[in-house]
Design an enzyme around this catalytic site. Structure first.
Site, PDB file in Angstrom:
ATOM      1  N   TYR A  59       7.186   0.608  49.413  1.00 26.85           N
ATOM      2  CA  TYR A  59       8.311   1.155  50.175  1.00 26.85           C
ATOM      3  C   TYR A  59       7.886   1.409  51.617  1.00 26.85           C
ATOM      4  O   TYR A  59       8.649   1.157  52.553  1.00 26.85           O
ATOM      5  CB  TYR A  59       8.826   2.438  49.516  1.00 26.85           C
ATOM      6  CG  TYR A  59       9.502   2.205  48.183  1.00 26.85           C
ATOM      7  CD1 TYR A  59      10.829   1.794  48.118  1.00 26.85           C
ATOM      8  CD2 TYR A  59       8.820   2.389  46.990  1.00 26.85           C
ATOM      9  CE1 TYR A  59      11.459   1.566  46.902  1.00 26.85           C
ATOM     10  CE2 TYR A  59       9.436   2.162  45.758  1.00 26.85           C
ATOM     11  CZ  TYR A  59      10.749   1.757  45.724  1.00 26.85           C
ATOM     12  OH  TYR A  59      11.366   1.523  44.513  1.00 26.85           O
TER      13      TYR A  59
ATOM     14  N   ASN B 247      21.241  -2.308  47.188  1.00 20.49           N
ATOM     15  CA  ASN B 247      21.228  -3.727  47.531  1.00 20.49           C
ATOM     16  C   ASN B 247      22.433  -4.388  46.849  1.00 20.49           C
ATOM     17  O   ASN B 247      22.541  -4.365  45.633  1.00 20.49           O
ATOM     18  CB  ASN B 247      19.915  -4.346  47.037  1.00 20.49           C
ATOM     19  CG  ASN B 247      19.854  -5.847  47.204  1.00 20.49           C
ATOM     20  OD1 ASN B 247      20.730  -6.480  47.797  1.00 20.49           O
ATOM     21  ND2 ASN B 247      18.803  -6.440  46.670  1.00 20.49           N
TER      22      ASN B 247
ATOM     23  N   HIS C 102      13.546  -5.969  43.717  1.00 20.34           N
ATOM     24  CA  HIS C 102      12.651  -5.655  42.601  1.00 20.34           C
ATOM     25  C   HIS C 102      11.186  -5.813  42.999  1.00 20.34           C
ATOM     26  O   HIS C 102      10.305  -5.295  42.321  1.00 20.34           O
ATOM     27  CB  HIS C 102      12.970  -6.532  41.380  1.00 20.34           C
ATOM     28  CG  HIS C 102      12.825  -7.995  41.618  1.00 20.34           C
ATOM     29  ND1 HIS C 102      13.839  -8.755  42.180  1.00 20.34           N
ATOM     30  CD2 HIS C 102      11.795  -8.849  41.393  1.00 20.34           C
ATOM     31  CE1 HIS C 102      13.430 -10.013  42.281  1.00 20.34           C
ATOM     32  NE2 HIS C 102      12.188 -10.091  41.808  1.00 20.34           N
TER      33      HIS C 102
ATOM     34  N   GLU D 165       7.577 -13.141  37.377  1.00 21.55           N
ATOM     35  CA  GLU D 165       7.089 -13.709  38.632  1.00 21.55           C
ATOM     36  C   GLU D 165       5.565 -13.723  38.708  1.00 21.55           C
ATOM     37  O   GLU D 165       4.996 -14.574  39.373  1.00 21.55           O
ATOM     38  CB  GLU D 165       7.679 -12.949  39.810  1.00 21.55           C
ATOM     39  CG  GLU D 165       9.161 -13.185  39.995  1.00 21.55           C
ATOM     40  CD  GLU D 165       9.717 -12.534  41.263  1.00 21.55           C
ATOM     41  OE1 GLU D 165       8.937 -11.981  42.059  1.00 21.55           O
ATOM     42  OE2 GLU D 165      10.950 -12.570  41.433  1.00 21.55           O
TER      43      GLU D 165
END
Length: 193
Positions: free
Chosen positions: A133, A156, A165, A191
């Site tokens: 963040y 979002n 994410h 991912e």
């Protein structure tokens, strides 16, 4: 050939298809939507003529979000899946591991100010990577606005397609996510593989 034996399209389906075609032709289809099944649950996709305006997780409430879109964008909202074919196809490719980034037009009118600056930065976070963040706050031009980054990610309008994410806490833990912790874990694990 016995035409009576062929399945007939339901009259209501024909009327709906005609309504969608007429609305599209006459420029009256302001928000088209469809729902797609994904490994993170059913996602509501909504698009304006400009582009994808909303992706909504089921836990947020699809009907409630359609009502919000009717207020925020236009009351002319219609189930018109064809407008969202490209998005649905790219989501299928993404979840199958064949797509690392999305290439669809976006309508980001629902994100403003600093939230928009955060949303604009998120696609720069590469597939399989994360940023904190704090890193996103700095990249968006306000290094001290760490909590505001969390709010921007939570609001979002197009999650998954714009990868909020991929934003995690400084200690590496996931943090919150509009789709819930299981959805965020699924996306990041997929991912990372």
């Amino acid at each position: 050939m016995n035409f009576d034996a062929l399945p007939q399209e339901a009259p209501s389906a024909r009327l709906r298809a005609r309504l969608v075609a007429d609305a599209e032709r006459d420029g009256l289809l302001d928000v088209a939507y469809r729902v797609v099944d994904t490994p993170v649950g059913a996602l509501l996709l909504a698009a304006t003529p400009v582009g994808l305006v909303r992706v909504v997780y089921e836990n947020v409430g699809h009907d409630a979000e359609l009502a919000r879109l009717a207020e925020a964008v236009s009351p002319r909202v219609l189930h018109a899946p064809a407008r969202l074919d490209a998005v649905a196809r790219q989501l299928d490719e993404y979840f199958a591991g064949r797509r690392a980034a999305f290439d669809v037009p976006l309508d980001l009118r629902l994100a403003r100010g600093f939230r928009r600056a955060v949303i604009d930065h998120l696609p720069a976070i590469q597939y399989g990577r994360t940023e904190t963040y704090a890193q996103v706050a700095a990249a968006a031009g306000s290094p001290k606005a760490v909590r505001a980054v969390g709010t921007a990610c939570a609001t979002n309008p197009v999650p998954v397609v714009v990868p909020c994410h991929r934003v995690v806490r400084s200690d590496g833990s996931f943090g919150g996510y509009a789709g819930g912790p299981d959805a965020k874990r699924t996306l990041l694990t997929m991912e990372a593989a």
